[in-house]
Enzyme design. Sequence first.
Site, PDB file in Angstrom:
ATOM      1  N   ARG A   1       1.065  12.423  13.418  1.00 43.02           N
ATOM      2  CA  ARG A   1       0.187  11.339  12.971  1.00 43.02           C
ATOM      3  C   ARG A   1      -0.069  11.357  11.467  1.00 43.02           C
ATOM      4  O   ARG A   1      -1.047  10.781  10.982  1.00 43.02           O
ATOM      5  CB  ARG A   1      -1.141  11.331  13.745  1.00 43.02           C
ATOM      6  CG  ARG A   1      -0.974  11.134  15.244  1.00 43.02           C
ATOM      7  CD  ARG A   1      -2.320  10.893  15.915  1.00 43.02           C
ATOM      8  NE  ARG A   1      -2.151  10.674  17.356  1.00 43.02           N
ATOM      9  CZ  ARG A   1      -2.237  11.619  18.274  1.00 43.02           C
ATOM     10  NH1 ARG A   1      -2.487  12.864  17.900  1.00 43.02           N
ATOM     11  NH2 ARG A   1      -2.069  11.343  19.542  1.00 43.02           N
TER      12      ARG A   1
ATOM     13  N   LYS B   1       4.537   2.482   0.187  1.00 39.44           N
ATOM     14  CA  LYS B   1       5.267   1.691   1.178  1.00 39.44           C
ATOM     15  C   LYS B   1       6.420   2.521   1.731  1.00 39.44           C
ATOM     16  O   LYS B   1       7.248   3.029   0.978  1.00 39.44           O
ATOM     17  CB  LYS B   1       5.831   0.409   0.555  1.00 39.44           C
ATOM     18  CG  LYS B   1       4.834  -0.716   0.424  1.00 39.44           C
ATOM     19  CD  LYS B   1       5.557  -1.985  -0.022  1.00 39.44           C
ATOM     20  CE  LYS B   1       4.647  -3.164  -0.069  1.00 39.44           C
ATOM     21  NZ  LYS B   1       5.373  -4.408  -0.469  1.00 39.44           N
TER      22      LYS B   1
ATOM     23  N   GLU C   1      14.372  -3.900 -11.528  1.00 33.96           N
ATOM     24  CA  GLU C   1      12.960  -3.700 -11.188  1.00 33.96           C
ATOM     25  C   GLU C   1      12.116  -3.485 -12.448  1.00 33.96           C
ATOM     26  O   GLU C   1      10.946  -3.864 -12.491  1.00 33.96           O
ATOM     27  CB  GLU C   1      12.802  -2.517 -10.234  1.00 33.96           C
ATOM     28  CG  GLU C   1      13.437  -2.715  -8.852  1.00 33.96           C
ATOM     29  CD  GLU C   1      12.591  -3.564  -7.920  1.00 33.96           C
ATOM     30  OE1 GLU C   1      11.530  -4.072  -8.341  1.00 33.96           O
ATOM     31  OE2 GLU C   1      13.006  -3.728  -6.764  1.00 33.96           O
TER      32      GLU C   1
ATOM     33  N   LYS D   1       2.755  -0.828 -12.080  1.00 35.80           N
ATOM     34  CA  LYS D   1       2.710  -0.796 -10.621  1.00 35.80           C
ATOM     35  C   LYS D   1       1.494  -0.035 -10.115  1.00 35.80           C
ATOM     36  O   LYS D   1       0.850  -0.459  -9.153  1.00 35.80           O
ATOM     37  CB  LYS D   1       3.987  -0.186 -10.037  1.00 35.80           C
ATOM     38  CG  LYS D   1       3.960  -0.204  -8.518  1.00 35.80           C
ATOM     39  CD  LYS D   1       5.282  -0.037  -7.844  1.00 35.80           C
ATOM     40  CE  LYS D   1       5.117  -0.268  -6.340  1.00 35.80           C
ATOM     41  NZ  LYS D   1       6.369  -0.086  -5.588  1.00 35.80           N
TER      42      LYS D   1
ATOM     43  N   GLU E   1      -1.387  -4.889   0.116  1.00 31.53           N
ATOM     44  CA  GLU E   1      -0.786  -6.189  -0.160  1.00 31.53           C
ATOM     45  C   GLU E   1      -1.585  -7.344   0.431  1.00 31.53           C
ATOM     46  O   GLU E   1      -1.041  -8.302   0.963  1.00 31.53           O
ATOM     47  CB  GLU E   1       0.662  -6.226   0.361  1.00 31.53           C
ATOM     48  CG  GLU E   1       1.557  -7.179  -0.398  1.00 31.53           C
ATOM     49  CD  GLU E   1       3.018  -6.994  -0.041  1.00 31.53           C
ATOM     50  OE1 GLU E   1       3.683  -6.250  -0.764  1.00 31.53           O
ATOM     51  OE2 GLU E   1       3.467  -7.579   0.957  1.00 31.53           O
TER      52      GLU E   1
ATOM     53  N   ARG F   1      -1.064  -7.337  -4.962  1.00 31.74           N
ATOM     54  CA  ARG F   1       0.151  -6.528  -4.831  1.00 31.74           C
ATOM     55  C   ARG F   1       1.365  -7.373  -4.448  1.00 31.74           C
ATOM     56  O   ARG F   1       2.504  -6.986  -4.718  1.00 31.74           O
ATOM     57  CB  ARG F   1      -0.056  -5.410  -3.800  1.00 31.74           C
ATOM     58  CG  ARG F   1       1.148  -4.480  -3.713  1.00 31.74           C
ATOM     59  CD  ARG F   1       0.875  -3.201  -2.948  1.00 31.74           C
ATOM     60  NE  ARG F   1       2.061  -2.360  -2.919  1.00 31.74           N
ATOM     61  CZ  ARG F   1       2.094  -1.110  -2.476  1.00 31.74           C
ATOM     62  NH1 ARG F   1       0.991  -0.548  -2.034  1.00 31.74           N
ATOM     63  NH2 ARG F   1       3.220  -0.426  -2.497  1.00 31.74           N
TER      64      ARG F   1
ATOM     65  N   ASN G   1       6.501  -8.490  -5.376  1.00 37.29           N
ATOM     66  CA  ASN G   1       7.632  -9.016  -4.620  1.00 37.29           C
ATOM     67  C   ASN G   1       8.359 -10.133  -5.366  1.00 37.29           C
ATOM     68  O   ASN G   1       9.187 -10.827  -4.764  1.00 37.29           O
ATOM     69  CB  ASN G   1       7.169  -9.525  -3.256  1.00 37.29           C
ATOM     70  CG  ASN G   1       6.782  -8.394  -2.333  1.00 37.29           C
ATOM     71  OD1 ASN G   1       7.542  -7.454  -2.130  1.00 37.29           O
ATOM     72  ND2 ASN G   1       5.581  -8.470  -1.775  1.00 37.29           N
TER      73      ASN G   1
ATOM     74  N   HIS H   1      11.970 -10.899  -4.545  1.00 34.84           N
ATOM     75  CA  HIS H   1      12.356 -10.201  -3.327  1.00 34.84           C
ATOM     76  C   HIS H   1      12.577 -11.130  -2.132  1.00 34.84           C
ATOM     77  O   HIS H   1      13.385 -10.815  -1.253  1.00 34.84           O
ATOM     78  CB  HIS H   1      11.323  -9.131  -2.971  1.00 34.84           C
ATOM     79  CG  HIS H   1      11.422  -7.899  -3.810  1.00 34.84           C
ATOM     80  ND1 HIS H   1      11.213  -7.911  -5.173  1.00 34.84           N
ATOM     81  CD2 HIS H   1      11.739  -6.614  -3.492  1.00 34.84           C
ATOM     82  CE1 HIS H   1      11.389  -6.684  -5.646  1.00 34.84           C
ATOM     83  NE2 HIS H   1      11.704  -5.887  -4.658  1.00 34.84           N
TER      84      HIS H   1
ATOM     85  N   HIS I   1      15.979 -10.441  -0.647  1.00 37.55           N
ATOM     86  CA  HIS I   1      16.140  -9.875   0.695  1.00 37.55           C
ATOM     87  C   HIS I   1      17.005 -10.782   1.568  1.00 37.55           C
ATOM     88  O   HIS I   1      17.803 -10.297   2.385  1.00 37.55           O
ATOM     89  CB  HIS I   1      14.782  -9.674   1.361  1.00 37.55           C
ATOM     90  CG  HIS I   1      14.042  -8.470   0.861  1.00 37.55           C
ATOM     91  ND1 HIS I   1      12.724  -8.232   1.177  1.00 37.55           N
ATOM     92  CD2 HIS I   1      14.427  -7.434   0.081  1.00 37.55           C
ATOM     93  CE1 HIS I   1      12.332  -7.093   0.612  1.00 37.55           C
ATOM     94  NE2 HIS I   1      13.351  -6.603  -0.059  1.00 37.55           N
TER      95      HIS I   1
ATOM     96  N   HIS J   1      20.533  -3.499  -3.916  1.00 34.24           N
ATOM     97  CA  HIS J   1      19.177  -4.047  -3.850  1.00 34.24           C
ATOM     98  C   HIS J   1      18.727  -4.537  -5.221  1.00 34.24           C
ATOM     99  O   HIS J   1      18.136  -5.626  -5.349  1.00 34.24           O
ATOM    100  CB  HIS J   1      18.206  -2.988  -3.316  1.00 34.24           C
ATOM    101  CG  HIS J   1      16.792  -3.459  -3.295  1.00 34.24           C
ATOM    102  ND1 HIS J   1      16.352  -4.498  -2.494  1.00 34.24           N
ATOM    103  CD2 HIS J   1      15.691  -3.053  -4.009  1.00 34.24           C
ATOM    104  CE1 HIS J   1      15.059  -4.694  -2.704  1.00 34.24           C
ATOM    105  NE2 HIS J   1      14.643  -3.833  -3.607  1.00 34.24           N
TER     106      HIS J   1
END
Length: 368
Positions: free
Chosen positions: A122, A144, A186, A228, A238, A242, A246, A249, A253, A268
């Site tokens: 956990r 993330k 990035e 960041k 997010e 935040r 993206n 993205h 994506h 990427h």
Amino acid sequence: MSIPIPVSGAGFQPYEVIVGRGLLASLGSRIAPLARGRAAVVTDETVAALHGPSALSALEAAGLRARLLTVPPGEGSKSFAELERVLDRLAAFGLDRTDLVIALGGGVVGDLAGLAAALYMRGIDFVQVPTTLLAQVDSSVGGKTAIDTPRGKNLVGAFHQPRLVVADIDLLSTLPERQVRSGWAEVLKHGLICDAAFFDWLAGEGAAGASGDPAALERAVVRSVQIKSAIVGEDEKEAGRRALLNLGHTFGHALEAELDFDETRLTHGEAVALGCVLAFRYSAAEGFCPTGDAERVVGAVAAAGLPTSLDQVGSFDADALLKRMAGDKKAEGGRLTLVLARGIGEAFVQKGVDRKTVGGFLRAEGAA
């Protein structure tokens, strides 16, 4: 010299991102205070050959018992099968909640190892040691973690902040040129979001970083992490600001998914670079952003050796791309959410974007 950058927010334990050169040798002494004796180093086969022995030596010199766990290189390792294998090896190593996981590698390793650490017992501690530019400026910071599914990228994951990030600029010297350029996408993105002066430097003197200049890379990594970390500190999960990270993205994506995440065809970072170009061109087409700013973005992206048009990377169907974009985590009720711009350094989130309008834009950009 190393530069510590604090990352803190209301919902997580503060930690530091250490940026500098020659940091791998001191990895053990930096990590030892965080563990009682054992560490599983998750890495890919390529990085294991390059940096695995040095990392293990540094950890063992500090009295840590370390084990190396390797996965195949590439996006394919962000899968349920590899996640299960990593979790099984953590149990076989006998790790408990006082031990930790070290992610030594690029974004794939960081995402996979971070998710495994979030799930194992956990949640146990983990440390990011990013070995690619993209990971140093983006994926290693902010918590993330995720794997991909056949229906989309990063659809299964968790927010799990690292206890420490160690970004050694010297490790970037082993990267292929294409990977450095991909990471530079990035870096450019951070300037485009909220720092026009940083973008100006990146498009001028700082452009040497895209070719691997260590001094330019160090400055670029430091400023990117500062940007960041400030955003993550305000909005860990997010819920608001935040989402600006993206930028590029949603388009990117979709392009990656249509090419089956084949990094020989499109990395990427290349997808993000082209996605940023498309976001600025769309913003200009819709009257949000001056055309001149969109043209400057195209120029900076092209100068870094990154793609600026769809036909440079493949043939795409506009409806297929729209379907991918509608499955994006930010989409709501079948309508698109895009990160757009009012200018360089002025990104914003636009919800409820009409799919037909985006489809027409994609066709004008060369999609069928």
